[in-house]
Design a protein around this motif. Sequence first.
Motif, PDB file in Angstrom:
ATOM      1  N   ALA A 177       2.582  19.708  -7.983  1.00 45.98           N
ATOM      2  CA  ALA A 177       3.461  20.022  -9.104  1.00 45.98           C
ATOM      3  C   ALA A 177       3.375  18.945 -10.182  1.00 45.98           C
ATOM      4  CB  ALA A 177       4.902  20.174  -8.610  1.00 45.98           C
ATOM      5  N   ALA A 178       3.264  17.685  -9.760  1.00 44.37           N
ATOM      6  CA  ALA A 178       3.145  16.591 -10.722  1.00 44.37           C
ATOM      7  C   ALA A 178       1.792  16.637 -11.428  1.00 44.37           C
ATOM      8  CB  ALA A 178       3.327  15.248 -10.017  1.00 44.37           C
ATOM      9  N   GLY A 179       0.715  16.802 -10.663  1.00 42.66           N
ATOM     10  CA  GLY A 179      -0.621  16.775 -11.237  1.00 42.66           C
ATOM     11  C   GLY A 179      -0.905  17.937 -12.159  1.00 42.66           C
ATOM     12  N   TYR A 180      -0.340  19.096 -11.851  1.00 41.26           N
ATOM     13  CA  TYR A 180      -0.548  20.275 -12.679  1.00 41.26           C
ATOM     14  C   TYR A 180       0.590  20.512 -13.666  1.00 41.26           C
ATOM     15  CZ  TYR A 180      -4.699  21.689 -10.133  1.00 41.26           C
ATOM     16  OH  TYR A 180      -5.968  21.732  -9.604  1.00 41.26           O
ATOM     17  N   VAL A 181       1.482  19.507 -13.796  1.00 42.55           N
ATOM     18  CA  VAL A 181       2.527  19.498 -14.824  1.00 42.55           C
ATOM     19  C   VAL A 181       3.451  20.709 -14.688  1.00 42.55           C
ATOM     20  CG1 VAL A 181       2.986  19.012 -17.249  1.00 42.55           C
ATOM     21  CG2 VAL A 181       0.729  18.506 -16.327  1.00 42.55           C
ATOM     22  N   LYS A 182       4.110  20.813 -13.553  1.00 44.92           N
ATOM     23  CA  LYS A 182       5.032  21.910 -13.266  1.00 44.92           C
ATOM     24  C   LYS A 182       6.415  21.347 -12.938  1.00 44.92           C
ATOM     25  CE  LYS A 182       1.452  24.638 -13.557  1.00 44.92           C
ATOM     26  NZ  LYS A 182       1.228  25.444 -14.772  1.00 44.92           N
TER      27      LYS A 182
END
Length: 367
Positions: A194-199
């Motif tokens: 979620a952090a890496g894909y900006v969610k």
Amino acid sequence: MMEGLLMTKPVSHLNLSPYLNKLPFSPIFPSHLPFRPKHTNHTFLPLSSLHNQQQQQQQPLTDTTTAEDDSYGEVKRIIGSRALNGATGMEYLIEWKDGHTPSWVPSDFIAGDVLAEYESPWWTAAKKADEAAFKSLIELGDERDVDAVDSDGRTALLFVSGLGSEPCVRLLAEAGANLDHRENTGGLTALHMAAGYVKPGVAKLLLDQGADPEIEDSRGKTPLDLAREILKVTPKGNPMQFGRRIGLEGVVRVLEEAVFEYAEVEEIIEKRGKGENLEYLVRWKDGGANEWVKARLVAEDLVRDYEAGLEYAVAEAVVDSRNGDDGKMEYLVKWADLDEPTWEPEDNVDDELIKDFQLRSNNVIAP
């Protein structure tokens, strides 16, 4: 409007540099971002790739061969699955046509077409973040493992977290998915995805469901570390990156609130920045390393005291009590760094110290 700002192209549509294309799957960063992790093969989940059981080299379990016992008859179907310890592979519960008791068989001994018939709907649902498909499969009530893994130890929860599907995340969590599962190639959890894909919405949902924000990946990075790292290398003042920066700031804010929610500050040491960038360097009560924390995450009374220039002292115990001139309780406090105790109003004294004093005064032994 915010939803529109946060939309980005699918990973499969990004123009990746030749270096990044050599990785086993596509990272989240477009080629024009200057991010290159050093001394690590830490990468990110490809949202377009799925575990393809049909491409594995296998000794198939066909209608004429069995995994262990030649007395078994023909395979009727797979009626359950479970991940092996360490998420190193899968095994499946086989229903036999001849009525033999169903038995667990490693994937290497099962024919590819049999596996595909059972697994393809699950991984297709993961690839498309298809809530209805997941719900139908889960409601079958068989022994399917919602923490089934692909060849890299990734679960469906990691896929849908990277895709940003809050309904799928909620459904899998309620079905018992392991929120803190770490995949095998980089140690990433669903929160890392979620952090890496900006969610940010998925990050908050995972935290609300009980995900641990302090689990580290194989580089020793928490999801918060990862989000800060990506934000740092995302260009400012670039209209093309405006939505990404807003999304990353949202992820950082959500994770910071979770990480610092229950941490107790001993004192504020110094401050830096202004406005939304104002931060305080804090000393933690648990002895952790001093850390810069956003002003909004620090208790208001500590900020007021610091800004007023008040000094801090460490209280050891309450040794007496009395009614003050205003009718309110006062307590005689013994300090660690002062020779003489002082009378302090109740508001200035830690509740736990008061409780300990009251228990001692009443000759009550604390549990």
